[in-house]
Motif scaffolding. Structure first.
Motif, PDB file in Angstrom:
ATOM      1  N   LYS A 123      -2.761  -4.693  -5.801  1.00  0.00           N
ATOM      2  CA  LYS A 123      -4.061  -5.355  -5.833  1.00  0.00           C
ATOM      3  C   LYS A 123      -5.014  -4.880  -4.742  1.00  0.00           C
ATOM      4  O   LYS A 123      -6.233  -4.965  -4.895  1.00  0.00           O
ATOM      5  N   HIS A 124      -4.462  -4.419  -3.646  1.00  0.00           N
ATOM      6  CA  HIS A 124      -5.288  -4.113  -2.490  1.00  0.00           C
ATOM      7  C   HIS A 124      -5.195  -2.635  -2.123  1.00  0.00           C
ATOM      8  O   HIS A 124      -4.157  -2.010  -2.289  1.00  0.00           O
ATOM      9  N   GLY A 125      -6.289  -2.127  -1.604  1.00  0.00           N
ATOM     10  CA  GLY A 125      -6.324  -0.753  -1.142  1.00  0.00           C
ATOM     11  C   GLY A 125      -6.590   0.228  -2.261  1.00  0.00           C
ATOM     12  O   GLY A 125      -6.938  -0.128  -3.393  1.00  0.00           O
ATOM     13  N   GLY A 126      -6.446   1.520  -1.966  1.00  0.00           N
ATOM     14  CA  GLY A 126      -6.713   2.560  -2.935  1.00  0.00           C
ATOM     15  C   GLY A 126      -8.189   2.928  -2.982  1.00  0.00           C
ATOM     16  O   GLY A 126      -9.028   2.391  -2.254  1.00  0.00           O
ATOM     17  N   MET A 127      -8.502   3.857  -3.879  1.00  0.00           N
ATOM     18  CA  MET A 127      -9.873   4.362  -3.976  1.00  0.00           C
ATOM     19  C   MET A 127     -10.839   3.288  -4.452  1.00  0.00           C
ATOM     20  O   MET A 127     -12.029   3.332  -4.108  1.00  0.00           O
ATOM     21  N   THR A 176      -6.903  12.592   1.784  1.00  0.00           N
ATOM     22  CA  THR A 176      -7.696  13.807   1.996  1.00  0.00           C
ATOM     23  C   THR A 176      -8.921  13.802   1.101  1.00  0.00           C
ATOM     24  O   THR A 176     -10.031  14.153   1.530  1.00  0.00           O
ATOM     25  N   SER A 177      -8.755  13.385  -0.149  1.00  0.00           N
ATOM     26  CA  SER A 177      -9.906  13.295  -1.059  1.00  0.00           C
ATOM     27  C   SER A 177     -10.910  12.265  -0.566  1.00  0.00           C
ATOM     28  O   SER A 177     -12.130  12.435  -0.730  1.00  0.00           O
ATOM     29  N   TYR A 178     -10.408  11.188   0.056  1.00  0.00           N
ATOM     30  CA  TYR A 178     -11.322  10.180   0.595  1.00  0.00           C
ATOM     31  C   TYR A 178     -12.208  10.769   1.692  1.00  0.00           C
ATOM     32  O   TYR A 178     -13.411  10.495   1.732  1.00  0.00           O
TER      33      TYR A 178
END
Length: 593
Positions: free
Chosen positions: A43-47, A208-210
């Protein structure tokens, strides 16, 4: 730079293991949701969560760039500062923003956390934008109008520089913006990066993409600021322009708050400087002791997975801080006499990244010229595209960001996966190598600027006005240089830090901007002093307030030489960092000290 980053990941994971971050489940327990409960990876975090932070970053840079990049025009035309004082006002303002990033990083890691630090100081920044807009709108808060030559307009008093209460209002507003933006910037990057678990291989690649996405958001915000917002400032007035900056900042704060339900929030850990002070204190107290370096003598973290962490090669005088004496083996351990291996390694990391940090100062001194003198160059050139439309000089800085909006996605989607096949590095091009590439390219930006300024000056002194597009190569080259250096530096610093210091180390990257802009002010003053006293001229290279009489081209050549020497210096320190940070693999007892 072949071996620059070969040890980064092994050491990083060893340090995380020693500090309780060795497996993914433990990592998740260190983050909280908006209610203060352990976060849920599903539920939390990620792109998705990071995208709300990226929205804030785009709008915040949109607001601050519209002010900073055209501020020199405002202080000359409205505040009536001289060219050199106006340039120093801008560089000091930008330098203060990035210096205050350390305060924001410290407050976040130690007491407030990223989210609350961003929210509090975001509103401080917003109040500064509003006050700037009010001053620009009210004539009684500004000196009387006059033209660029200092001749009073019809019915007005002679042209004078803003002083007293009017200057006070201006500087209070300006430094409210500086305080807010400075404390917000490192926490935007860190809070977005905190949404990814670096111990998960898939999320490590997304991290890295972030960083690339963050630079894309930065470029997008800069592009809009330098085109739309600068056009508004030029055609509708600076009061409207500052008001639009305030609206952009408010929109960014709304974006931040909108993602509250999805964030992974890291706990503040108390003063981040106390563990550092403990290492130095323990090392000093044991400076005369002869100890055995073997694994049994080391004090590992109580959360360590098996206690297998080894010490790195650099700064060996600090190793005694985590080694037990016979007395300490029997008595209760004092954190001021016996530290963990993780603490010692963190202090070593802080010391070892300082030379890398220092090598980017000259790079940011070059950036300062593009936001000050290069804008003034554009004011002396033909800015017309058609008979009825002219490019605002400050909008020239949008050219590299227009290019980067196209290049950054291609870099992330094509070059990074391609480079991973050869380097084996999750970032494609390792951060240290990426920084070095950018520093090398920056030299050519100043070479292009010097050649163009000589052409512009000669043409102007012969009665000709050349097109403003002659100035674009220096912006294009530096924009490409910044894509490598800025993103590489942020990724490098974030990944060097242990749990609880990500915001502070990220803030160190912004301090490089600060010192670069301050160095610009010092360099202008020194160059003026040296060239006016030693050349037989009554005035220095940059003292005439008239670019057709000044020798800005020689100043650019000087910066080009300094930039190349700085690149050579960086090559030395980057290799030193790799060798000094190499982990010791032998755990045999060795008598030393």
């Amino acid at each position: 730079m072949e071996t620059m980053d070969s040890m980064d990941h092994q050491q990083k994971h060893q340090l995380r293991a020693a500090d309780g971050e060795g497996d993914q489940d433990q990592e998740e327990e260190t983050t909280l949701d908006w209610r203060g409960r352990p976060s849920d990876p599903s539920k939390h975090g990620g792109m998705r969560a990071a995208s709300f932070v990226l929205g804030l970053q785009a709008f915040e840079i949109m607001g601050i760039a519209a002010v900073g990049n055209n501020l020199i025009t405002y202080v000359i035309n409205e505040m009536h500062f001289s060219l050199s004082k106006a340039a120093n006002t801008v560089t000091n303002f930008v330098g203060t923003i990035f210096l205050l990033a350390l305060l924001g990083g410290f407050l976040s890691d130690s007491y407030l956390g990223c989210f609350w630090t961003i929210l509090i100081f975001g509103f401080i920044e917003l109040s500064g934008f509003i006050l700037l807009s009010v001053q620009a709108h009210l004539p009684q808060l500004k000196p009387p109008k006059c033209d660029m030559l200092g001749i009073p307009a019809v019915g007005q008093q002679p042209c004078v520089e803003a002083k007293g209460f009017k200057a006070l209002i201006f500087f209070v507003a300006l430094y409210l913006v500086a305080m807010g933006s400075g404390c917000v910037k490192p926490n935007m990057i860190a809070h977005g990066a905190d949404q990814f678990n670096p111990n998960n291989p898939k999320q490590a690649k997304r991290l890295t993409s972030y960083f690339n996405a963050a630079y894309f958001a930065f470029s997008l915000g800069e592009l809009v600021a330098l085109t739309v917002l600068v056009w508004v400032q030029t055609h509708s007035g600076m009061d409207v322009g500052f008001g639009v900056s305030a609206a952009a900042m408010a929109t960014g704060l709304i974006s931040l708050v909108s993602g509250t339900l999805y964030y992974r929030n890291k706990r503040p850990r108390g003063s981040i400087f106390t563990p550092i002070a403990q290492v130095f204190t323990a090392a000093i107290l044991k400076r005369n002791l002869a100890v055995h370096r073997c694994q049994d003598n080391l004090r590992n973290s109580t959360k360590a997975n098996g206690g297998n962490l080894s010490l790195s090669e650099g700064f060996r005088f600090l190793d005694k801080a985590c080694m037990r004496t016979q007395d300490e083996a029997k008595a209760k351990e004092s954190p001021w006499r016996l530290c963990t291996v993780a603490q010692v390694e963190q202090v070593k990391t802080l010391l070892s990244v300082i030379p890398i940090f220092a090598c980017t100062i000259v790079f940011n001194t070059i950036l300062a010229q593009l936001q000050t003198f290069s804008v003034q160059q554009g004011r002396t050139m033909d800015a017309h595209i058609t008979a009825s439309f002219a490019i605002p000089p400050a909008s020239l800085q949008a050219i590299p960001y227009l290019l980067l909006i196209l290049l950054v996605p291609l870099y992330d989607r094509l070059l990074v996966p391609f480079a991973r096949r050869f380097t084996g590095h999750e970032s494609g091009i390792p951060p240290l190598r990426r920084i070095g590439t950018g520093l090398f390219l920056a030299t050519f930006s100043m070479v292009a600027a010097a050649l163009m300024e000589r052409k512009r000056r000669d043409a102007s002194n012969s009665g000709q006005v050349i097109s403003i597009f002659w100035i674009t190569p220096q912006f294009l080259i530096f924009g490409l240089s910044e894509m490598f250096t800025a993103v590489g530096l942020i990724e490098f610093f974030y990944k060097q830090s242990l749990r609880g210091m990500q915001s502070f180390l990220t803030a160190m990257t912004y301090c490089s901007y600060s010192f670069g802009f301050y160095l610009s002010s010092v360099l202008v003053a020194v160059v003026n002093k040296v060239t006016s006293s030693g050349s037989g001229r009554s005035r220095g290279w940059l003292k005439d307030n008239n670019l057709n009489k000044d020798r800005l081209d020689l100043f650019y050549w000087l910066l080009g030489v300094l930039s190349f020497l700085n690149f050579l210096n960086y090559l030395f320190w980057s290799r030193w960092f790799s060798s000094s940070s190499t982990t010791r693999t032998s755990l045999n007892c060795v008598r030393w000290g």
